[in-house]
Design a protein around this motif. Structure first.
Motif, mmCIF file in Angstrom:
data_model
loop_
_atom_site.group_PDB
_atom_site.id
_atom_site.type_symbol
_atom_site.label_atom_id
_atom_site.label_comp_id
_atom_site.label_asym_id
_atom_site.label_seq_id
_atom_site.Cartn_x
_atom_site.Cartn_y
_atom_site.Cartn_z
ATOM 1 N N VAL A 114 -18.795 -37.560 41.473
ATOM 2 C CA VAL A 114 -17.814 -38.404 40.989
ATOM 3 C C VAL A 114 -18.326 -39.669 40.302
ATOM 4 C CG1 VAL A 114 -15.741 -39.858 41.339
ATOM 5 C CG2 VAL A 114 -15.855 -37.374 42.475
ATOM 6 N N LEU A 115 -18.399 -39.797 39.202
ATOM 7 C CA LEU A 115 -19.056 -40.959 38.402
ATOM 8 C C LEU A 115 -17.940 -42.013 38.308
ATOM 9 C CD1 LEU A 115 -21.603 -39.278 36.269
ATOM 10 C CD2 LEU A 115 -22.009 -40.300 38.501
ATOM 11 N N MET A 158 -20.869 -41.000 43.287
ATOM 12 C CA MET A 158 -20.297 -40.729 44.562
ATOM 13 C C MET A 158 -20.204 -39.136 44.629
ATOM 14 S SD MET A 158 -16.889 -42.765 44.499
ATOM 15 C CE MET A 158 -16.260 -42.562 46.111
ATOM 16 N N SER A 159 -21.203 -38.592 45.883
ATOM 17 C CA SER A 159 -21.209 -37.132 45.861
ATOM 18 C C SER A 159 -20.295 -36.741 47.187
ATOM 19 C CB SER A 159 -22.618 -36.807 46.394
ATOM 20 O OG SER A 159 -22.946 -35.679 46.646
ATOM 21 N N PHE A 160 -19.630 -35.650 46.897
ATOM 22 C CA PHE A 160 -18.823 -35.230 47.966
ATOM 23 C C PHE A 160 -19.076 -33.726 48.470
ATOM 24 C CE2 PHE A 160 -16.005 -38.162 45.859
ATOM 25 C CZ PHE A 160 -15.573 -39.045 47.233
ATOM 26 N N LYS A 194 -13.895 -46.149 34.482
ATOM 27 C CA LYS A 194 -13.581 -45.053 34.160
ATOM 28 C C LYS A 194 -14.023 -43.859 35.035
ATOM 29 C CE LYS A 194 -13.711 -46.409 29.203
ATOM 30 N NZ LYS A 194 -14.275 -46.202 27.894
ATOM 31 N N LEU A 195 -13.437 -42.748 35.118
ATOM 32 C CA LEU A 195 -13.606 -41.751 36.220
ATOM 33 C C LEU A 195 -14.484 -40.613 35.432
ATOM 34 C CD1 LEU A 195 -13.546 -40.958 39.303
ATOM 35 C CD2 LEU A 195 -11.293 -39.871 38.482
ATOM 36 N N LEU A 196 -15.191 -39.801 35.692
ATOM 37 C CA LEU A 196 -15.594 -38.687 35.485
ATOM 38 C C LEU A 196 -16.142 -37.822 36.651
ATOM 39 C CD1 LEU A 196 -16.694 -36.787 33.099
ATOM 40 C CD2 LEU A 196 -18.916 -37.732 33.275
#
Length: 440
Positions: A214-215, A264-266, A289-291
């Motif tokens: 998640v960026l 962010m890594s899940f 902004k979300l990617l």
């Protein structure tokens, strides 16, 4: 230079093809007049004992990726290469432990473990070149340190060869090992100055069912907004494996986003990963902004990430001088550190790519430019780190500049303890001389 009789004595313990004269000269130093390639622990011990008894010095090399990290000597008498000291000693899938020889490359280990649906919970740089022994010797970790921990958390046992040839064992081969002092930590991060790590026993973790990246980017560069968002994430119930802030230059390089970006890594079962992605989406600031990237794109992102810093394996220097600096501060100070180092680009006419862990406080700054500009910018980075109450360590720099720039900074208050341990274990200064803090 090794005398002929000393060389002949070495040949009594090693085959002819395990000894060669070193004609090459690395711009990063940390080499040797003679290269030896031991294949067993007994051969490592024999080489060390010979050197220690005859007043010879030894540099240690694994994959060579960290050749530009520390050290003020171009060549010692012997370069001890662990290139041929490789392989898995023992893997117990049920106990999730692995014992491996130090010269084994990290990617080879991960590829092997993937067949058993397991992995080592570390994320070093240049994984296809770096050896597990080198990673442990410098205590390397990456942005996933937030979820994985450091090398000190992954290691449960070591076998180490002292300079006098004695082999000691610390820790064990089981996870629940509470006997005596945790001697492993003495050698992890000691830069090979106390002994040659020959075997490492690591605890493993299962490969997650689902992974995503998640960026979260901040086009307006609102630093307080970045901090506030990071605090919300850290105080929430979600558990990202990484919470890494990238400066705009690095964000463009890795993701094509020209803004401060949090990666962010899940890693978990799919339902948990999707829940956490949705949780982040719902707490997103108005100016962000979300990617969301699936595993395939996440893998590509991390592959690029672990290769973006300089590599000491390079035989020739690039056109631009490169420096890589590790900074340690209190968690959210990483935001200010990245911002202040960003301003150095115009001041010193250099290019800077940086990233910092908002959950663990470790940042890394890569500087590229003309030699003198890089040296001056590196000195300024240290001032920025110390002003923030932290420290700065130069992890990569050509030998010529390492002689001018203090790699480790000022000696810490506990330096006398480090010096005392070195004197006790390696009184003749045989191993990796001048490679660690204060010239140890």
């Amino acid at each position: 230079m090794i005398a002929a009789e000393s060389l002949n004595e070495l040949k009594t313990n090693l085959r002819e093809d395990q000894i060669s004269k070193n004609e090459d000269s690395s711009p990063f130093g940390n080499s040797g007049d003679m290269v030896v390639f031991p294949e067993t622990e007994e051969e490592i011990a024999a080489v060390l004992k010979h050197a220690d008894s005859n007043g010879l010095t030894i540099n240690i090399i694994g994959g060579g990726t960290k050749r530009g990290f520390g050290g003020l000597i171009e060549k010692t008498d012997i370069l001890l290469s662990l290139e041929k000291y490789t392989g898995i000693v023992e893997h117990t899938p049920g106990d999730m432990t692995l014992t491996v020889k130090a010269g084994t490359r990290f990617k080879d280990l991960q590829d092997y473990l993937a067949q058993h649906n397991q992995k080592i919970s570390l994320d070093p740089y240049w994984q296809e070149n770096a050896t597990i022994g080198g990673i442990i010797a410098v205590n390397e970790s990456g942005p996933k340190r937030l979820g994985y921990g450091s090398a000190r958390d992954a290691v449960i046992g070591l076998r180490t060869v002292y300079p006098d040839g004695k082999v000691i064992r610390s820790g064990g081969r089981v996870v629940k090992n509470v006997a005596g002092y945790d001697m492993n930590k003495l050698f992890i991060g000691a830069m090979g100055t106390l002994g040659v790590i020959s075997e490492i026993t690591l605890k493993l973790r299962p490969i997650p069912k689902c992974e995503s990246l998640v960026l979260v980017s901040f086009p307006k560069g609102n630093l307080e907004g970045i901090k506030a968002f990071a605090v919300k994430v850290l105080d929430s119930m979600i558990e990202p494996v990484s919470l890494e802030l990238l400066n705009p230059a690095l964000s463009v390089k890795l993701a094509g986003i020209n803004a401060y970006t949090i990666a962010m890594s899940f890693e978990d079962v799919e339902s948990s990963v999707r829940y956490q992605e949705e949780f982040v989406s719902n707490m997103l600031p108005d100016d962000a902004k979300l990617l969301i990237s699936p595993k395939e794109k996440a893998d590509l992102f991390w592959h690029r990430f672990y290769r973006h810093i300089p590599n000491g394996l390079d035989g020739e220097l690039p056109i631009q001088t490169e420096a890589s600096i590790k900074i340690g501060t209190v968690n959210l100070e990483a935001v200010n550190v990245l911002n202040e180092t960003e301003l150095l680009q115009d001041q010193f006419n250099v290019e800077i790519e940086s990233h910092g862990g908002l959950g663990h406080g470790l940042s890394q700054v890569t500087i590229r430019g003309a030699e003198s500009d890089v040296a001056n910018a590196a000195a300024q980075v240290r001032q920025i780190a110390e002003k923030a109450g932290g420290y700065a360590i130069v992890k990569h720099l050509p030998l010529k500049l390492r002689k001018k720039v203090e790699v480790w900074g000022n000696k810490p208050s506990y330096f006398f303890l480090l010096q005392g341990i070195k004197t006790k274990v390696d009184p003749n200064k045989t191993l990796n001389p001048n490679r660690f803090i204060g010239g140890i």
